[in-house]
Write an enzyme that holds these catalytic residues in place. Structure first.
Site, PDB file in Angstrom:
ATOM      1  N   ASP A   1       6.480  -3.936   4.335  1.00 23.93           N
ATOM      2  CA  ASP A   1       5.106  -3.823   4.807  1.00 23.93           C
ATOM      3  C   ASP A   1       4.250  -5.024   4.412  1.00 23.93           C
ATOM      4  O   ASP A   1       4.757  -6.051   3.977  1.00 23.93           O
ATOM      5  CB  ASP A   1       4.489  -2.528   4.289  1.00 23.93           C
ATOM      6  CG  ASP A   1       4.187  -2.565   2.797  1.00 23.93           C
ATOM      7  OD1 ASP A   1       4.939  -3.243   2.073  1.00 23.93           O
ATOM      8  OD2 ASP A   1       3.220  -1.928   2.352  1.00 23.93           O
TER       9      ASP A   1
ATOM     10  N   THR B  49       1.048  12.114  -5.542  1.00 22.95           N
ATOM     11  CA  THR B  49       1.209  10.867  -4.814  1.00 22.95           C
ATOM     12  C   THR B  49       0.408   9.767  -5.510  1.00 22.95           C
ATOM     13  O   THR B  49      -0.721   9.980  -5.920  1.00 22.95           O
ATOM     14  CB  THR B  49       0.725  11.027  -3.366  1.00 22.95           C
ATOM     15  OG1 THR B  49       1.555  11.991  -2.709  1.00 22.95           O
ATOM     16  CG2 THR B  49       0.783   9.719  -2.609  1.00 22.95           C
TER      17      THR B  49
ATOM     18  N   LYS C 232      -7.307  -4.314  -5.956  1.00 17.15           N
ATOM     19  CA  LYS C 232      -6.944  -3.333  -6.977  1.00 17.15           C
ATOM     20  C   LYS C 232      -6.578  -4.046  -8.264  1.00 17.15           C
ATOM     21  O   LYS C 232      -6.188  -5.224  -8.262  1.00 17.15           O
ATOM     22  CB  LYS C 232      -5.810  -2.424  -6.514  1.00 17.15           C
ATOM     23  CG  LYS C 232      -4.416  -3.021  -6.547  1.00 17.15           C
ATOM     24  CD  LYS C 232      -3.382  -1.915  -6.332  1.00 17.15           C
ATOM     25  CE  LYS C 232      -1.959  -2.453  -6.440  1.00 17.15           C
ATOM     26  NZ  LYS C 232      -0.967  -1.363  -6.427  1.00 17.15           N
TER      27      LYS C 232
ATOM     28  N   ASP D  39       5.673  -3.783  -0.742  1.00 19.27           N
ATOM     29  CA  ASP D  39       6.083  -2.726  -1.667  1.00 19.27           C
ATOM     30  C   ASP D  39       6.721  -1.518  -0.969  1.00 19.27           C
ATOM     31  O   ASP D  39       7.231  -0.628  -1.653  1.00 19.27           O
ATOM     32  CB  ASP D  39       4.911  -2.279  -2.550  1.00 19.27           C
ATOM     33  CG  ASP D  39       3.749  -1.654  -1.793  1.00 19.27           C
ATOM     34  OD1 ASP D  39       3.807  -1.596  -0.544  1.00 19.27           O
ATOM     35  OD2 ASP D  39       2.775  -1.243  -2.443  1.00 19.27           O
ATOM     36  N   ARG D  40       6.732  -1.485   0.360  1.00 16.57           N
ATOM     37  CA  ARG D  40       7.355  -0.369   1.075  1.00 16.57           C
ATOM     38  C   ARG D  40       8.570  -0.861   1.856  1.00 16.57           C
ATOM     39  O   ARG D  40       8.746  -2.057   2.071  1.00 16.57           O
ATOM     40  CB  ARG D  40       6.352   0.279   2.028  1.00 16.57           C
ATOM     41  CG  ARG D  40       5.135   0.848   1.323  1.00 16.57           C
ATOM     42  CD  ARG D  40       4.185   1.513   2.288  1.00 16.57           C
ATOM     43  NE  ARG D  40       2.969   1.923   1.603  1.00 16.57           N
ATOM     44  CZ  ARG D  40       2.374   3.093   1.778  1.00 16.57           C
ATOM     45  NH1 ARG D  40       2.876   3.978   2.615  1.00 16.57           N
ATOM     46  NH2 ARG D  40       1.261   3.387   1.128  1.00 16.57           N
TER      47      ARG D  40
ATOM     48  N   ARG E 118      -2.098  14.334   6.386  1.00 21.04           N
ATOM     49  CA  ARG E 118      -0.646  14.181   6.417  1.00 21.04           C
ATOM     50  C   ARG E 118      -0.001  15.554   6.209  1.00 21.04           C
ATOM     51  O   ARG E 118      -0.363  16.299   5.298  1.00 21.04           O
ATOM     52  CB  ARG E 118      -0.169  13.211   5.340  1.00 21.04           C
ATOM     53  CG  ARG E 118      -0.781  11.818   5.457  1.00 21.04           C
ATOM     54  CD  ARG E 118       0.058  10.784   4.722  1.00 21.04           C
ATOM     55  NE  ARG E 118      -0.634   9.537   4.501  1.00 21.04           N
ATOM     56  CZ  ARG E 118      -0.794   8.576   5.398  1.00 21.04           C
ATOM     57  NH1 ARG E 118      -0.316   8.757   6.615  1.00 21.04           N
ATOM     58  NH2 ARG E 118      -1.429   7.456   5.092  1.00 21.04           N
TER      59      ARG E 118
ATOM     60  N   HIS F 115      -0.198  -1.422   3.798  1.00 23.23           N
ATOM     61  CA  HIS F 115       0.330  -1.316   5.153  1.00 23.23           C
ATOM     62  C   HIS F 115      -0.762  -1.209   6.210  1.00 23.23           C
ATOM     63  O   HIS F 115      -0.461  -1.020   7.384  1.00 23.23           O
ATOM     64  CB  HIS F 115       1.243  -0.094   5.242  1.00 23.23           C
ATOM     65  CG  HIS F 115       0.547   1.178   4.846  1.00 23.23           C
ATOM     66  ND1 HIS F 115       0.147   1.420   3.562  1.00 23.23           N
ATOM     67  CD2 HIS F 115       0.153   2.260   5.562  1.00 23.23           C
ATOM     68  CE1 HIS F 115      -0.447   2.599   3.496  1.00 23.23           C
ATOM     69  NE2 HIS F 115      -0.461   3.128   4.701  1.00 23.23           N
TER      70      HIS F 115
ATOM     71  N   ARG G  47     -10.424  -0.129  -0.808  1.00 25.10           N
ATOM     72  CA  ARG G  47     -10.047  -0.586   0.533  1.00 25.10           C
ATOM     73  C   ARG G  47     -11.200  -0.310   1.485  1.00 25.10           C
ATOM     74  O   ARG G  47     -11.714   0.802   1.545  1.00 25.10           O
ATOM     75  CB  ARG G  47      -8.796   0.127   1.042  1.00 25.10           C
ATOM     76  CG  ARG G  47      -7.526  -0.239   0.302  1.00 25.10           C
ATOM     77  CD  ARG G  47      -6.342   0.470   0.907  1.00 25.10           C
ATOM     78  NE  ARG G  47      -5.156   0.326   0.065  1.00 25.10           N
ATOM     79  CZ  ARG G  47      -4.003   0.936   0.282  1.00 25.10           C
ATOM     80  NH1 ARG G  47      -3.877   1.739   1.321  1.00 25.10           N
ATOM     81  NH2 ARG G  47      -2.990   0.767  -0.530  1.00 25.10           N
TER      82      ARG G  47
ATOM     83  N   GLU H 241       8.450   7.608  -3.279  1.00 27.55           N
ATOM     84  CA  GLU H 241       7.425   8.348  -2.554  1.00 27.55           C
ATOM     85  C   GLU H 241       7.856   8.510  -1.109  1.00 27.55           C
ATOM     86  O   GLU H 241       8.538   7.634  -0.558  1.00 27.55           O
ATOM     87  CB  GLU H 241       6.088   7.604  -2.598  1.00 27.55           C
ATOM     88  CG  GLU H 241       5.465   7.542  -3.975  1.00 27.55           C
ATOM     89  CD  GLU H 241       4.127   6.832  -3.946  1.00 27.55           C
ATOM     90  OE1 GLU H 241       3.296   7.152  -4.803  1.00 27.55           O
ATOM     91  OE2 GLU H 241       3.918   5.959  -3.080  1.00 27.55           O
ATOM     92  N   GLU H 242       7.414   9.573  -0.487  1.00 36.07           N
ATOM     93  CA  GLU H 242       7.790   9.823   0.889  1.00 36.07           C
ATOM     94  C   GLU H 242       7.263   8.763   1.849  1.00 36.07           C
ATOM     95  O   GLU H 242       7.776   8.586   2.938  1.00 36.07           O
ATOM     96  CB  GLU H 242       7.275  11.187   1.323  1.00 36.07           C
ATOM     97  CG  GLU H 242       5.789  11.383   1.171  1.00 36.07           C
ATOM     98  CD  GLU H 242       4.962  10.704   2.237  1.00 36.07           C
ATOM     99  OE1 GLU H 242       3.832  10.309   1.928  1.00 36.07           O
ATOM    100  OE2 GLU H 242       5.445  10.565   3.375  1.00 36.07           O
ATOM    101  N   SER H 243       6.240   8.035   1.432  1.00 38.69           N
ATOM    102  CA  SER H 243       5.612   7.041   2.309  1.00 38.69           C
ATOM    103  C   SER H 243       6.326   5.699   2.237  1.00 38.69           C
ATOM    104  O   SER H 243       5.701   4.657   2.297  1.00 38.69           O
ATOM    105  CB  SER H 243       4.137   6.875   1.944  1.00 38.69           C
ATOM    106  OG  SER H 243       3.998   6.525   0.578  1.00 38.69           O
TER     107      SER H 243
END
Length: 546
Positions: free
Chosen positions: A280, A347, A125, A284-285, A499, A113, A22, A366-368
């Site tokens: 997002d 993660t 990716k 995927d989120r 974070r 995101h 990225r 995941e928490e994100s």
């Protein structure tokens, strides 16, 4: 076949090897940059004869990058590329298509995101044949190629337009352009009781889905409106835009209470519908909201795991639950009651892949704001929304009532994430390095009146393949089960992001009605005293609280 070979310089500097590459769009636009990294991927995977899936989230530069990658794939002997119409595929849809068509892998164009547009971000990716992110052995090979590469190969012939579904030839390579939504929508209809959800919606149940001008707009329209009967106005910001609406309203494709604030405010107001969700940039989120309540990603994973059997695709139960280390322990309590395995991983969705392939886990989170299951090998925003709708259709309770009942049974893990963004990279590294050096001195000390019981750096040994991963975040645990976790995020392209994940537990008989920031007050104060994070960064508060 007219192929041209161009000399190129290796990519210098840090090359993230965990979730692809990225960078700012302007970097990818530099002559030879995209080509160099693409050639590194094609070299690393031994491209000749391979069948690949290609698609992206439609952000700025997606169309140009797709054409370049097609021409390079043809020049490097790839046998076939299956690509979404217009170069579009959500990341979950790409994962499914790789698996459905038994492709050798796929190239996904997205920065997830992160913001898009000429001044935004872009990413590339590689996903392997199981549909999931490439493991370290593959990403290490790609990084090694990118650092030493001296030339790339590209077909001189122009790539065909991607607007028409059908089969085409580019040199000797076959190109199949497919509808990006159809196969994914069919999979969702196999997993969930669409009849029950249609009945719920037709009964007057109201919902909103904010596609955030990102890739899931067409997916939501086909599934929620065309197949499930939601009103067209239920889809907000449903038209995908190259900059995710940044020019027209400051759009940013990250589904959280900050960047999806209009949706959040709607659900906290008097005119709130029954249910709302957002997804997002690449789909995927997810963010889940009920009338007057925000569902944390950690709670969402736990509730979905406890109720997954209500959906046809999971009627036989859940084999195991996997969560990333910064995700709260709420799902562990569900796993314990169900008598199934619970896994805590680093993660990164790739760490779930071996567990899913070995049938050791069924649901992952995941928490994100990433949640998913064994139906693909990526997190899946719309999947989470549909599982919530399936549960609501069966239980006929509100989101708030379902959460209250869950906490009454399992207790509540109060949870929040504090992000300190765009920090000087050296400063951020220094803060984490200094804390790492002090971990051994922390147990037994008091911080803001709270006893530190343990402090460690998280490491993980994969229970399936035995691979070992170190330096995956710092964990400080406090008396009573609270904990703070800190890690540097690799998803940004400007500076560094620290974070801080905060968690405390109130048992089934405890008070579940507090605001999370109030419930976490002691942990927040103790963490600041230990780290000096605000003082060292010069920030009086986190940039994002979610």
């Amino acid at each position: 076949m007219p192929v041209t070979t161009y000399p190129t310089a290796p990519i210098s500097g840090q090359i993230p090897g965990t979730s692809g590459l990225r960078k700012k769009t302007s970097v990818f636009s530099d002559p030879g940059y995209l080509e160099t990294y693409t050639q590194a991927v094609l070299n690393a995977i031994d491209a000749p004869g391979k069948t690949l899936v290609l698609g992206g989230d439609g952000r700025f530069f997606n169309d140009i990058a797709s054409a370049v990658i097609l021409r390079m794939a043809a020049a490097n002997g790839v046998a076939k590329v299956i690509i979404g119409q217009g170069g579009i595929l959500s990341t979950p849809a790409a994962s499914h298509l790789i698996r459905l068509r038994k492709a050798d892998g796929g190239i996904i164009l997205s920065a997830s995101h992160n913001p898009g547009g000429p001044n935004g971000d872009f990413g590339v990716k590689y996903n392997i044949a199981n549909g999931g992110p490439a493991p370290e052995a593959v990403t290490d090979a790609i990084v090694a190629q990118a650092r030493t590469i001296s030339e790339y190969h590209i077909l001189d012939t122009v790539a065909p337009p991607l607007s028409t579904i059908g089969a085409f030839l580019l040199g000797d390579m076959s190109i199949e352009i497919v509808d990006p939504v159809t196969d994914y929508a069919a999979l969702m209809e196999d997993l969930f009781d669409f009849s029950a959800i249609r009945t719920l919606i037709s009964s007057g149940f109201s919902l909103r889905f904010d596609a955030m001008h990102a890739v899931t707009g067409p997916y939501a329209e086909e599934i929620l409106v065309n197949r499930l009967g939601a009103a067209p106005e239920a889809i907000l910001n449903g038209v995908p835009l190259e900059d995710f609406g940044a020019k027209i309203g400051g759009g940013h494709p990250d589904p959280n209470p900050v960047w999806a604030k209009p949706l959040y405010d709607l659900m906290m107001g008097d005119a709130a519908p029954d249910f709302a969700a957002a997804s997002d940039g690449d789909g995927d989120r997810n963010m889940i909201l009920g009338r007057g309540i925000y569902v944390t990603p950690s709670d969402s994973l736990a509730v979905l795991a406890a109720n997954a059997h209500l959906a046809p695709g999971y009627a036989s139960g859940v084999r195991g639950i996997a969560r990333s280390m910064p995700t709260s322990g709420a799902s562990d309590r569900v796993a314990e009651k169900l008598g199934i395995e619970a896994f805590q991983t680093p993660t990164g969705w790739k760490y779930f892949g071996t567990l899913l392939d070995a049938d050791r886990a069924t649901l992952c989170g995941e928490e994100s704001a990433g949640t998913g299951s064994n139906h693909i090998r990526e997190k899946d925003g719309l999947w989470a929304v549909l599982l919530w709708l399936n549960i609501l259709a069966v239980r006929r309770e509100s989101v708030a009532d379902i959460l209250s009942a869950h906490w009454a049974e399992f207790g509540r893990n109060y949870y929040s994430r504090h992000d300190y963004e765009a920090i000087d990279g050296g400063l951020a590294e220094g803060i984490i390095t200094d804390l790492r050096a002090r971990l051994g001195t922390l147990p037994g000390t008091m911080a803001a009146g709270t006893l530190v019981t343990s402090a460690e750096e998280f490491a993980y040994t994969d229970p399936v393949d035995g691979s070992h991963t170190t330096k995956q975040g710092l964990i400080i645990s406090f008396e009573g089960g609270a904990r703070a976790m800190l890690r540097l995020s690799g998803t940004g392209t400007e500076g560094a992001t620290i974070r801080v994940y905060l968690e405390s537990y109130a048992g089934p008989e405890g008070d579940h009605s507090l605001d999370a920031q109030i419930a976490l007050g002691d942990v927040i104060a103790a963490t600041e005293e230990i780290t000096g994070l605000r003082a060292r960064t010069g920030r009086d508060r986190p940039d994002v609280i979610s």
